[in-house]
Design a protein around this motif. Structure first.
Motif, PDB file in Angstrom:
ATOM      1  N   ALA A  98       0.833  -1.212   0.000  1.00 30.44           N
ATOM      2  CA  ALA A  98       0.000   0.000   0.000  1.00 30.44           C
ATOM      3  C   ALA A  98       0.868   1.261   0.000  1.00 30.44           C
ATOM      4  O   ALA A  98       0.585   2.217  -0.727  1.00 30.44           O
ATOM      5  CB  ALA A  98      -0.949  -0.005   1.194  1.00 30.44           C
ATOM      6  N   ASP A  99       1.928   1.252   0.819  1.00 32.54           N
ATOM      7  CA  ASP A  99       2.851   2.401   0.840  1.00 32.54           C
ATOM      8  C   ASP A  99       3.462   2.625  -0.541  1.00 32.54           C
ATOM      9  O   ASP A  99       3.524   3.757  -1.043  1.00 32.54           O
ATOM     10  CB  ASP A  99       3.995   2.171   1.839  1.00 32.54           C
ATOM     11  CG  ASP A  99       3.557   2.135   3.281  1.00 32.54           C
ATOM     12  OD1 ASP A  99       2.502   2.702   3.615  1.00 32.54           O
ATOM     13  OD2 ASP A  99       4.291   1.512   4.089  1.00 32.54           O
ATOM     14  N   LEU A 100       3.916   1.545  -1.156  1.00 34.39           N
ATOM     15  CA  LEU A 100       4.567   1.645  -2.462  1.00 34.39           C
ATOM     16  C   LEU A 100       3.569   2.049  -3.543  1.00 34.39           C
ATOM     17  O   LEU A 100       3.894   2.857  -4.416  1.00 34.39           O
ATOM     18  CB  LEU A 100       5.270   0.337  -2.804  1.00 34.39           C
ATOM     19  CG  LEU A 100       6.408  -0.039  -1.840  1.00 34.39           C
ATOM     20  CD1 LEU A 100       6.922  -1.429  -2.133  1.00 34.39           C
ATOM     21  CD2 LEU A 100       7.532   0.987  -1.896  1.00 34.39           C
ATOM     22  N   ARG A 101       2.351   1.525  -3.482  1.00 33.17           N
ATOM     23  CA  ARG A 101       1.316   1.926  -4.447  1.00 33.17           C
ATOM     24  C   ARG A 101       1.050   3.418  -4.347  1.00 33.17           C
ATOM     25  O   ARG A 101       0.914   4.101  -5.362  1.00 33.17           O
ATOM     26  CB  ARG A 101       0.021   1.145  -4.218  1.00 33.17           C
ATOM     27  CG  ARG A 101       0.029  -0.244  -4.784  1.00 33.17           C
ATOM     28  CD  ARG A 101      -1.362  -0.859  -4.820  1.00 33.17           C
ATOM     29  NE  ARG A 101      -2.149  -0.656  -3.620  1.00 33.17           N
ATOM     30  CZ  ARG A 101      -2.202  -1.497  -2.578  1.00 33.17           C
ATOM     31  NH1 ARG A 101      -1.511  -2.628  -2.610  1.00 33.17           N
ATOM     32  NH2 ARG A 101      -2.954  -1.225  -1.535  1.00 33.17           N
ATOM     33  N   ASP A 102       0.970   3.947  -3.132  1.00 33.35           N
ATOM     34  CA  ASP A 102       0.743   5.383  -2.953  1.00 33.35           C
ATOM     35  C   ASP A 102       1.866   6.194  -3.588  1.00 33.35           C
ATOM     36  O   ASP A 102       1.614   7.201  -4.262  1.00 33.35           O
ATOM     37  CB  ASP A 102       0.621   5.736  -1.467  1.00 33.35           C
ATOM     38  CG  ASP A 102      -0.666   5.235  -0.829  1.00 33.35           C
ATOM     39  OD1 ASP A 102      -1.605   4.833  -1.568  1.00 33.35           O
ATOM     40  OD2 ASP A 102      -0.735   5.236   0.416  1.00 33.35           O
ATOM     41  N   GLN A 103       3.101   5.763  -3.375  1.00 32.58           N
ATOM     42  CA  GLN A 103       4.236   6.469  -3.981  1.00 32.58           C
ATOM     43  C   GLN A 103       4.175   6.373  -5.502  1.00 32.58           C
ATOM     44  O   GLN A 103       4.431   7.353  -6.204  1.00 32.58           O
ATOM     45  CB  GLN A 103       5.565   5.922  -3.470  1.00 32.58           C
ATOM     46  CG  GLN A 103       5.888   6.350  -2.058  1.00 32.58           C
ATOM     47  CD  GLN A 103       7.249   5.858  -1.616  1.00 32.58           C
ATOM     48  OE1 GLN A 103       7.610   4.706  -1.814  1.00 32.58           O
ATOM     49  NE2 GLN A 103       7.999   6.752  -0.989  1.00 32.58           N
ATOM     50  N   ILE A 104       3.871   5.199  -6.014  1.00 37.09           N
ATOM     51  CA  ILE A 104       3.787   5.006  -7.466  1.00 37.09           C
ATOM     52  C   ILE A 104       2.706   5.898  -8.060  1.00 37.09           C
ATOM     53  O   ILE A 104       2.918   6.543  -9.098  1.00 37.09           O
ATOM     54  CB  ILE A 104       3.543   3.517  -7.798  1.00 37.09           C
ATOM     55  CG1 ILE A 104       4.795   2.705  -7.464  1.00 37.09           C
ATOM     56  CG2 ILE A 104       3.148   3.344  -9.269  1.00 37.09           C
ATOM     57  CD1 ILE A 104       4.580   1.199  -7.447  1.00 37.09           C
ATOM     58  N   ILE A 130      11.628  -6.577   1.843  1.00 38.59           N
ATOM     59  CA  ILE A 130      10.188  -6.436   1.736  1.00 38.59           C
ATOM     60  C   ILE A 130       9.587  -7.823   1.946  1.00 38.59           C
ATOM     61  O   ILE A 130      10.129  -8.819   1.466  1.00 38.59           O
ATOM     62  CB  ILE A 130       9.763  -5.837   0.372  1.00 38.59           C
ATOM     63  CG1 ILE A 130       8.241  -5.582   0.341  1.00 38.59           C
ATOM     64  CG2 ILE A 130      10.210  -6.711  -0.781  1.00 38.59           C
ATOM     65  CD1 ILE A 130       7.772  -4.801  -0.883  1.00 38.59           C
ATOM     66  N   ASP A 131       8.511  -7.878   2.691  1.00 40.48           N
ATOM     67  CA  ASP A 131       7.830  -9.133   2.954  1.00 40.48           C
ATOM     68  C   ASP A 131       7.393  -9.763   1.626  1.00 40.48           C
ATOM     69  O   ASP A 131       6.958  -9.066   0.712  1.00 40.48           O
ATOM     70  CB  ASP A 131       6.614  -8.858   3.845  1.00 40.48           C
ATOM     71  CG  ASP A 131       5.839 -10.102   4.163  1.00 40.48           C
ATOM     72  OD1 ASP A 131       6.299 -10.878   5.011  1.00 40.48           O
ATOM     73  OD2 ASP A 131       4.774 -10.302   3.532  1.00 40.48           O
ATOM     74  N   GLU A 132       7.517 -11.076   1.518  1.00 38.80           N
ATOM     75  CA  GLU A 132       7.163 -11.763   0.266  1.00 38.80           C
ATOM     76  C   GLU A 132       5.721 -11.513  -0.150  1.00 38.80           C
ATOM     77  O   GLU A 132       5.444 -11.279  -1.331  1.00 38.80           O
ATOM     78  CB  GLU A 132       7.390 -13.274   0.400  1.00 38.80           C
ATOM     79  CG  GLU A 132       8.844 -13.676   0.294  1.00 38.80           C
ATOM     80  CD  GLU A 132       9.001 -15.182   0.363  1.00 38.80           C
ATOM     81  OE1 GLU A 132       8.665 -15.849  -0.639  1.00 38.80           O
ATOM     82  OE2 GLU A 132       9.453 -15.676   1.407  1.00 38.80           O
ATOM     83  N   LEU A 138       2.423  -6.100  -4.653  1.00 35.70           N
ATOM     84  CA  LEU A 138       2.944  -5.018  -5.490  1.00 35.70           C
ATOM     85  C   LEU A 138       3.052  -5.464  -6.947  1.00 35.70           C
ATOM     86  O   LEU A 138       2.634  -4.738  -7.855  1.00 35.70           O
ATOM     87  CB  LEU A 138       4.307  -4.554  -4.976  1.00 35.70           C
ATOM     88  CG  LEU A 138       5.007  -3.480  -5.798  1.00 35.70           C
ATOM     89  CD1 LEU A 138       4.192  -2.187  -5.809  1.00 35.70           C
ATOM     90  CD2 LEU A 138       6.413  -3.241  -5.271  1.00 35.70           C
ATOM     91  N   ILE A 139       3.576  -6.652  -7.178  1.00 32.56           N
ATOM     92  CA  ILE A 139       3.702  -7.187  -8.537  1.00 32.56           C
ATOM     93  C   ILE A 139       2.321  -7.336  -9.171  1.00 32.56           C
ATOM     94  O   ILE A 139       2.117  -6.994 -10.344  1.00 32.56           O
ATOM     95  CB  ILE A 139       4.464  -8.533  -8.524  1.00 32.56           C
ATOM     96  CG1 ILE A 139       5.887  -8.351  -7.981  1.00 32.56           C
ATOM     97  CG2 ILE A 139       4.475  -9.171  -9.904  1.00 32.56           C
ATOM     98  CD1 ILE A 139       6.733  -7.342  -8.711  1.00 32.56           C
ATOM     99  N   GLU A 140       1.357  -7.819  -8.412  1.00 34.86           N
ATOM    100  CA  GLU A 140      -0.011  -7.966  -8.914  1.00 34.86           C
ATOM    101  C   GLU A 140      -0.596  -6.602  -9.303  1.00 34.86           C
ATOM    102  O   GLU A 140      -1.205  -6.452 -10.358  1.00 34.86           O
ATOM    103  CB  GLU A 140      -0.880  -8.636  -7.847  1.00 34.86           C
ATOM    104  CG  GLU A 140      -2.300  -8.903  -8.297  1.00 34.86           C
ATOM    105  CD  GLU A 140      -3.122  -9.589  -7.215  1.00 34.86           C
ATOM    106  OE1 GLU A 140      -4.309  -9.242  -7.105  1.00 34.86           O
ATOM    107  OE2 GLU A 140      -2.575 -10.448  -6.499  1.00 34.86           O
ATOM    108  N   TYR A 141      -0.410  -5.601  -8.446  1.00 34.17           N
ATOM    109  CA  TYR A 141      -0.880  -4.236  -8.722  1.00 34.17           C
ATOM    110  C   TYR A 141      -0.241  -3.693 -10.004  1.00 34.17           C
ATOM    111  O   TYR A 141      -0.929  -3.131 -10.863  1.00 34.17           O
ATOM    112  CB  TYR A 141      -0.573  -3.333  -7.519  1.00 34.17           C
ATOM    113  CG  TYR A 141      -0.511  -1.878  -7.841  1.00 34.17           C
ATOM    114  CD1 TYR A 141      -1.676  -1.124  -8.007  1.00 34.17           C
ATOM    115  CD2 TYR A 141       0.707  -1.235  -7.993  1.00 34.17           C
ATOM    116  CE1 TYR A 141      -1.613   0.223  -8.314  1.00 34.17           C
ATOM    117  CE2 TYR A 141       0.779   0.103  -8.297  1.00 34.17           C
ATOM    118  CZ  TYR A 141      -0.386   0.832  -8.465  1.00 34.17           C
ATOM    119  OH  TYR A 141      -0.313   2.158  -8.777  1.00 34.17           O
TER     120      TYR A 141
END
Length: 175
Positions: A98-104, A130-132, A138-141
Motif C-alpha cells: 500500500a505504501d509503495l502503491r501510494d508512492q507510485i 520487503i515481505d514476500e 505489489l507485482i499484482e498491482y
C-alpha cells in the motif's frame, strides 16, 4: 563495523574502482553477451576515497554505464531534468504494498519515474527486505495497471529517455 576495511570505498582509489568495474562488466558480458549496463551504487555511494583523496564517481559512471541509481533521495526522477549518473531512488525496505502503491500513484500523476530499492524479498534475505506477500501484492498491482504504469528494467527506461531527449523517441510509453 560490518564491512571489512578492504571493501570500504573510502579506501578505494578511482583506478581500483574502475578496474573492478571493468572486470565485473567483462565477466557479465561473457555470461550474457550484453555491453550496456546500469549501476546500482554500492550502499548508494557516489564517491571513493576520503578527505583530500575523495573523488566523485559521477563522471566515471557515465563513461562506463548508461545510468546509475545513485543515492537515496526519496524523490522520483524528474524526466525533464535527468542526472543519469545519480538518478536517485526510494527506500523500500519494510514498506507495505500500500505504501509503495501510494508512492507510485504520486509519481505517475507527476509523469515522472520511480526507482525503488530494497535489499531482499522475504525474511532471511537481508536485514532490510520487503515481505514476500507484500512484494507479491505489489507485482499484482503493477501487472493490473500495466496499461498506464510502465514497469521496465532501469536500462530500458534510461535508454528510452535518452532517445526521447534526442528527438528520436516516440514518447508513447506510460510513466
Amino acid at each position: 563495523s560490518w564491512l571489512p576495511p578492504e571493501y570500504n570505498l573510502c579506501q578505494y582509489t578511482l583506478r581500483r574502482w574502475l578496474d573492478e568495474i571493468q572486470v565485473a562488466n567483462l565477466i557479465l558480458n561473457l555470461l550474457d553477451g550484453r555491453t550496456e549496463r546500469t549501476l546500482g551504487n554500492t550502499c548508494c555511494d557516489m564517491s571513493v576515497g576520503e578527505g583530500d583523496q575523495e573523488v566523485s564517481l559521477e563522471a566515471p559512471i557515465l563513461q562506463v554505464f548508461v545510468a546509475a541509481r545513485g543515492g537515496r533521495c526519496g524523490q522520483s526522477v524528474d524526466i525533464a531534468n535527468v542526472n543519469y549518473a545519480s538518478l536517485g531512488h526510494f527506500h523500500a525496505d519494510r514498506c507495505t504494498s500500500a505504501d509503495l502503491r501510494d508512492q507510485i500513484e504520486t509519481v505517475a500523476a507527476a509523469g515522472n519515474w520511480a526507482i525503488f530499492c530494497w535489499h531482499g524479498v522475504g525474511k532471511g534475505t537481508h536485514a532490510g527486505y520487503i515481505d514476500e506477500a507484500e512484494h507479491a501484492k505489489l507485482i499484482e498491482y503493477l501487472g493490473a495497471n500495466s496499461g498506464r504504469i510502465w514497469t521496465a528494467p532501469m536500462l530500458a527506461v534510461a535508454k528510452h529517455l535518452k532517445r526521447f531527449e534526442r528527438g528520436s523517441g516516440t514518447g508513447d510509453q506510460g510513466q
